[in-house]
Design a protein around this motif. Structure first.
Motif, PDB file in Angstrom:
ATOM      1  N   VAL A  86       0.841  -1.198   0.000  1.00  0.00           N
ATOM      2  CA  VAL A  86       0.000   0.000   0.000  1.00  0.00           C
ATOM      3  C   VAL A  86       0.875   1.247   0.000  1.00  0.00           C
ATOM      4  CG1 VAL A  86      -1.791   1.288   1.211  1.00  0.00           C
ATOM      5  CG2 VAL A  86      -1.855  -1.216   1.184  1.00  0.00           C
ATOM      6  N   GLY A  87       0.966   1.901  -1.139  1.00  0.00           N
ATOM      7  CA  GLY A  87       1.738   3.128  -1.278  1.00  0.00           C
ATOM      8  C   GLY A  87       0.905   4.177  -1.997  1.00  0.00           C
ATOM      9  N   PRO A  88       1.492   5.356  -2.249  1.00  0.00           N
ATOM     10  CA  PRO A  88       2.847   5.756  -1.880  1.00  0.00           C
ATOM     11  C   PRO A  88       3.043   5.717  -0.367  1.00  0.00           C
ATOM     12  CG  PRO A  88       1.879   7.320  -3.440  1.00  0.00           C
ATOM     13  CD  PRO A  88       0.775   6.432  -2.973  1.00  0.00           C
ATOM     14  N   TYR A  89       4.200   5.272   0.048  1.00  0.00           N
ATOM     15  CA  TYR A  89       4.426   5.030   1.467  1.00  0.00           C
ATOM     16  C   TYR A  89       4.572   6.335   2.241  1.00  0.00           C
ATOM     17  CZ  TYR A  89       4.892   0.177   0.111  1.00  0.00           C
ATOM     18  OH  TYR A  89       4.635  -1.073  -0.390  1.00  0.00           O
ATOM     19  N   THR A  90       5.069   7.377   1.598  1.00  0.00           N
ATOM     20  CA  THR A  90       5.134   8.672   2.269  1.00  0.00           C
ATOM     21  C   THR A  90       3.751   9.108   2.710  1.00  0.00           C
ATOM     22  OG1 THR A  90       7.072   9.332   0.991  1.00  0.00           O
ATOM     23  CG2 THR A  90       5.786  11.100   1.987  1.00  0.00           C
ATOM     24  N   ARG A  91       2.755   8.762   1.921  1.00  0.00           N
ATOM     25  CA  ARG A  91       1.387   9.179   2.207  1.00  0.00           C
ATOM     26  C   ARG A  91       0.666   8.214   3.143  1.00  0.00           C
ATOM     27  NH1 ARG A  91      -2.186  10.488  -3.010  1.00  0.00           N
ATOM     28  NH2 ARG A  91      -0.142  11.379  -3.556  1.00  0.00           N
ATOM     29  N   TYR A  92       0.932   6.909   2.997  1.00  0.00           N
ATOM     30  CA  TYR A  92       0.135   5.922   3.726  1.00  0.00           C
ATOM     31  C   TYR A  92       0.932   5.007   4.661  1.00  0.00           C
ATOM     32  CZ  TYR A  92      -3.222   7.088   0.022  1.00  0.00           C
ATOM     33  OH  TYR A  92      -4.056   7.755  -0.835  1.00  0.00           O
ATOM     34  N   GLY A  93       2.264   5.073   4.624  1.00  0.00           N
ATOM     35  CA  GLY A  93       3.039   4.020   5.246  1.00  0.00           C
ATOM     36  C   GLY A  93       3.367   4.142   6.713  1.00  0.00           C
ATOM     37  N   GLU A 113      11.128   5.349  -1.517  1.00  0.00           N
ATOM     38  CA  GLU A 113      11.019   6.745  -1.078  1.00  0.00           C
ATOM     39  C   GLU A 113      11.977   6.988   0.087  1.00  0.00           C
ATOM     40  OE1 GLU A 113       6.676   7.450  -0.526  1.00  0.00           O
ATOM     41  OE2 GLU A 113       6.558   5.584  -1.671  1.00  0.00           O
ATOM     42  N   ALA A 114      13.089   7.668  -0.206  1.00  0.00           N
ATOM     43  CA  ALA A 114      14.155   7.812   0.789  1.00  0.00           C
ATOM     44  C   ALA A 114      13.699   8.560   2.033  1.00  0.00           C
ATOM     45  CB  ALA A 114      15.359   8.512   0.160  1.00  0.00           C
ATOM     46  N   MET A 115      12.912   9.603   1.878  1.00  0.00           N
ATOM     47  CA  MET A 115      12.521  10.374   3.050  1.00  0.00           C
ATOM     48  C   MET A 115      11.509   9.615   3.909  1.00  0.00           C
ATOM     49  SD  MET A 115      14.543  12.773   3.075  1.00  0.00           S
ATOM     50  CE  MET A 115      13.884  13.392   4.627  1.00  0.00           C
ATOM     51  N   PHE A 116      10.706   8.764   3.296  1.00  0.00           N
ATOM     52  CA  PHE A 116       9.847   7.893   4.095  1.00  0.00           C
ATOM     53  C   PHE A 116      10.692   6.970   4.968  1.00  0.00           C
ATOM     54  CE2 PHE A 116       8.163   3.500   4.212  1.00  0.00           C
ATOM     55  CZ  PHE A 116       7.151   3.690   5.151  1.00  0.00           C
ATOM     56  N   VAL A 117      11.734   6.390   4.377  1.00  0.00           N
ATOM     57  CA  VAL A 117      12.605   5.498   5.149  1.00  0.00           C
ATOM     58  C   VAL A 117      13.331   6.285   6.239  1.00  0.00           C
ATOM     59  CG1 VAL A 117      14.558   3.904   5.031  1.00  0.00           C
ATOM     60  CG2 VAL A 117      12.856   3.928   3.201  1.00  0.00           C
ATOM     61  N   LEU A 179       8.102   0.697 -15.412  1.00  0.00           N
ATOM     62  CA  LEU A 179       7.882   1.072 -14.027  1.00  0.00           C
ATOM     63  C   LEU A 179       6.396   0.927 -13.711  1.00  0.00           C
ATOM     64  CD1 LEU A 179      10.074   4.296 -13.822  1.00  0.00           C
ATOM     65  CD2 LEU A 179      10.648   2.011 -12.992  1.00  0.00           C
ATOM     66  N   SER A 180       6.120   0.402 -12.538  1.00  0.00           N
ATOM     67  CA  SER A 180       4.730   0.218 -12.141  1.00  0.00           C
ATOM     68  C   SER A 180       4.101   1.549 -11.775  1.00  0.00           C
ATOM     69  CB  SER A 180       4.652  -0.724 -10.939  1.00  0.00           C
ATOM     70  OG  SER A 180       5.180  -0.095  -9.790  1.00  0.00           O
ATOM     71  N   GLY A 181       2.756   1.567 -11.755  1.00  0.00           N
ATOM     72  CA  GLY A 181       2.056   2.757 -11.325  1.00  0.00           C
ATOM     73  C   GLY A 181       2.442   3.158  -9.917  1.00  0.00           C
ATOM     74  N   GLY A 182       2.661   2.160  -9.049  1.00  0.00           N
ATOM     75  CA  GLY A 182       3.080   2.446  -7.680  1.00  0.00           C
ATOM     76  C   GLY A 182       4.444   3.095  -7.624  1.00  0.00           C
ATOM     77  N   THR A 183       5.368   2.639  -8.484  1.00  0.00           N
ATOM     78  CA  THR A 183       6.706   3.238  -8.517  1.00  0.00           C
ATOM     79  C   THR A 183       6.638   4.681  -8.986  1.00  0.00           C
ATOM     80  OG1 THR A 183       7.757   1.102  -8.928  1.00  0.00           O
ATOM     81  CG2 THR A 183       9.006   3.059  -9.528  1.00  0.00           C
ATOM     82  N   ILE A 184       5.840   4.937 -10.016  1.00  0.00           N
ATOM     83  CA  ILE A 184       5.676   6.315 -10.495  1.00  0.00           C
ATOM     84  C   ILE A 184       5.085   7.189  -9.397  1.00  0.00           C
ATOM     85  CG2 ILE A 184       4.486   7.785 -12.147  1.00  0.00           C
ATOM     86  CD1 ILE A 184       6.718   6.165 -13.399  1.00  0.00           C
ATOM     87  N   ALA A 185       4.091   6.671  -8.695  1.00  0.00           N
ATOM     88  CA  ALA A 185       3.489   7.440  -7.605  1.00  0.00           C
ATOM     89  C   ALA A 185       4.512   7.735  -6.519  1.00  0.00           C
ATOM     90  CB  ALA A 185       2.298   6.671  -7.019  1.00  0.00           C
ATOM     91  N   SER A 186       5.399   6.784  -6.249  1.00  0.00           N
ATOM     92  CA  SER A 186       6.447   7.010  -5.253  1.00  0.00           C
ATOM     93  C   SER A 186       7.406   8.101  -5.713  1.00  0.00           C
ATOM     94  CB  SER A 186       7.223   5.715  -4.993  1.00  0.00           C
ATOM     95  OG  SER A 186       6.412   4.773  -4.316  1.00  0.00           O
ATOM     96  N   GLU A 189       5.912  11.409  -5.133  1.00  0.00           N
ATOM     97  CA  GLU A 189       6.000  11.786  -3.728  1.00  0.00           C
ATOM     98  C   GLU A 189       7.397  12.296  -3.378  1.00  0.00           C
ATOM     99  OE1 GLU A 189       3.731  12.004  -1.311  1.00  0.00           O
ATOM    100  OE2 GLU A 189       2.187  11.502  -2.773  1.00  0.00           O
ATOM    101  N   VAL A 190       8.433  11.630  -3.886  1.00  0.00           N
ATOM    102  CA  VAL A 190       9.807  12.060  -3.608  1.00  0.00           C
ATOM    103  C   VAL A 190      10.045  13.467  -4.128  1.00  0.00           C
ATOM    104  CG1 VAL A 190      12.231  11.636  -4.171  1.00  0.00           C
ATOM    105  CG2 VAL A 190      10.761   9.726  -3.504  1.00  0.00           C
ATOM    106  N   LEU A 191       9.663  13.720  -5.382  1.00  0.00           N
ATOM    107  CA  LEU A 191       9.875  15.034  -5.966  1.00  0.00           C
ATOM    108  C   LEU A 191       9.047  16.105  -5.270  1.00  0.00           C
ATOM    109  CD1 LEU A 191      10.005  14.117  -9.763  1.00  0.00           C
ATOM    110  CD2 LEU A 191      11.922  14.743  -8.278  1.00  0.00           C
ATOM    111  N   HIS A 192       7.833  15.768  -4.887  1.00  0.00           N
ATOM    112  CA  HIS A 192       6.982  16.737  -4.181  1.00  0.00           C
ATOM    113  C   HIS A 192       7.608  17.090  -2.836  1.00  0.00           C
ATOM    114  CE1 HIS A 192       3.414  18.796  -2.757  1.00  0.00           C
ATOM    115  NE2 HIS A 192       3.469  18.064  -1.654  1.00  0.00           N
ATOM    116  N   THR A 193       8.074  16.075  -2.098  1.00  0.00           N
ATOM    117  CA  THR A 193       8.694  16.334  -0.796  1.00  0.00           C
ATOM    118  C   THR A 193       9.933  17.198  -0.947  1.00  0.00           C
ATOM    119  OG1 THR A 193       7.874  14.227   0.075  1.00  0.00           O
ATOM    120  CG2 THR A 193       9.713  15.250   1.234  1.00  0.00           C
TER     121      THR A 193
END
Length: 417
Positions: A86-93, A113-117, A179-186, A189-193
């Motif tokens: 369940v991602g993007p993990y920054t949003r839901y993880g 997502e580096a900042m999520f980690v 790239l999967s839709g989930g990877t693109i969404a991640s 999130e990285v670029l937005h952050t």
């Protein structure tokens, strides 16, 4: 952790695209594991379960929703391992990481997502150590091939007593798939952050963003993420080829460096690591190498600063949607093959080759994630003693070196001199 919990594995997000593929894999390969499927809709979970064959028809269904923290707490308390897509993990993880850390429950995900980690480490590493939880991020194509090939090189050099690893380079030699839709969404999130948070942008530029102790890391000079090089500058075996920056290098390299730190810098204090992809030997390869790397670097640099100026809804509308993916025929035709080269402090050279059938972002990833979940659930007595926010190599490197070849992942290490 107590062994009296209801389940060995709860697969959270089983109704998503990669979640379904992971459920299918667990139904084939998870004999002996007590598996449950979890998500927001019991009806959709029931529909997925009906497609999985006889072995999965008794799997329980669990209601869990990222918007309802109590359901995450209840899910984590009932199982030894949560595997989440369940991602993007920054949003839901993070709420699920929190639930697992509090319950002493092991956890595996697919984040890139580096900042999520980084947030997971800062907020929950100590608690997970105290409760005995293993929080293992990046258990798919990002970043198991990177992490495990370097770990295999380390184990071989240790066995041969040839010293620590120095210059180490992962080269994606060939692949087919997207790239999967989930990877693109991640990535969004990285670029937005990065574009909205100067401190995050600074951390993303640091090669040791995910280190256990930044001050303890060696200063080895520049370690650029996206570079173009002649193959012969990486290894003599690549003479005549050219390489370009690999799109996931900015993330995978930091996972591998975290593994080194978690293992008390066992790879070495002079360990330098990079990732690239081969563009072959054609006359156009040098130009393509420079263009691919230059464009990729420019887009990342500009995106990390100015992505906030783009209408986010427009970007999300144009990108592949999470939960979507290619046909079974396309997934089956996919593959990847990578070689990771190293030189040790005594001058001995090694290469570890990893290859797998199946689209890297979907089919191959579901196998890797499924095997990580099974390793955490069924091979607990063979896992590392480490607890907290970990990597696949630090948590279960030895176990994965044994499990993945049985699962159809080709993995071989050879001495080159």
């Amino acid at each position: 952790m107590t062994t009296t919990r209801d389940f060995d594995i709860v697969l959270y997000g089983a109704t998503g695209f990669v979640g379904k593929l992971t459920a299918q894999y667990l139904a084939r390969a998870g004999a002996g594991a007590r598996v449950a499927l979890a998500g927001r809709s019991i009806e959709r979970l029931l529909a997925i379960r009906e497609t999985l064959g006889e072995s999965a028809q008794s799997w329980p269904l669990v209601h869990a929703d990222a918007r309802s923290l109590s359901t995450l707490d209840e899910m984590a308390a009932r199982t030894q391992v949560v595997v989440t897509t369940v991602g993007p993990y920054t949003r839901y993880g993070l709420p699920l990481v929190a639930a697992c850390a509090a319950a002493g429950t092991d956890y595996a995900d697919l984040t890139g997502e580096a900042m999520f980690v980084r947030n997971s480490i800062d907020l929950y590493h100590k608690q997970a150590v105290d409760t005995g939880a293993r929080i293992v991020h990046s258990c798919g194509f990002d970043s198991v091939p990177s992490d495990l090939t370097v770990y295999a090189l380390y184990r071989k050099a240790l066995e041969d007593n040839t010293g620590e690893l120095v210059d180490t380079n992962f080269v994606l030699r060939g692949f087919s798939g997207g790239l999967s839709g989930g990877t693109i969404a991640s990535m969004v999130e990285v670029l937005h952050t990065a574009s909205t948070n100067p401190d995050a942008r600074r951390q993303l530029a640091d090669p040791y963003t995910l280190s256990t102790d930044r001050d303890a890391e060696p200063e080895l000079g520049p370690q650029p993420d996206l570079v173009w090089r002649r193959g012969r500058d990486i290894a003599p075996e690549l003479a005549g080829t050219w390489t370009a920056g690999f799109v996931m290098a900015p993330y995978n390299t930091r996972i591998v460096r975290r593994s080194n730190a978690l293992l008390d810098w066992a790879y070495g204090r002079r360990f330098r690591y990079s990732e690239s992809m081969s563009l072959g030997p054609s006359w156009a390869a040098p130009v393509a190498s420079a263009v691919v790397t230059g464009v990729g670097g420019a887009l990342f640099a500009l995106g990390s600063r100015y992505f906030r100026l783009l209408p986010r809804r427009l970007v999300e509308r144009l990108a592949p949607k999470p939960g979507t993916g290619p046909s079974a025929a396309v997934r089956e035709r996919g593959y990847y093959r990578a070689e990771t080269y190293t030189t040790t402090t005594s001058g001995v050279r090694y290469v570890t080759t990893i290859a797998q059938r199946g689209d890297p972002g979907y089919q191959a990833t579901s196998v890797l994630l499924g095997e990580c979940g099974l390793a955490l659930a069924l091979d607990r007595d063979k896992l590392s003693h480490l607890r907290g926010v970990l990597t696949s190599a630090a948590a279960m490197g030895e176990v994965l070196l044994a499990r993945l070849p049985v699962a159809g992942v080709s993995l071989h290490t050879a001495r080159l001199n």
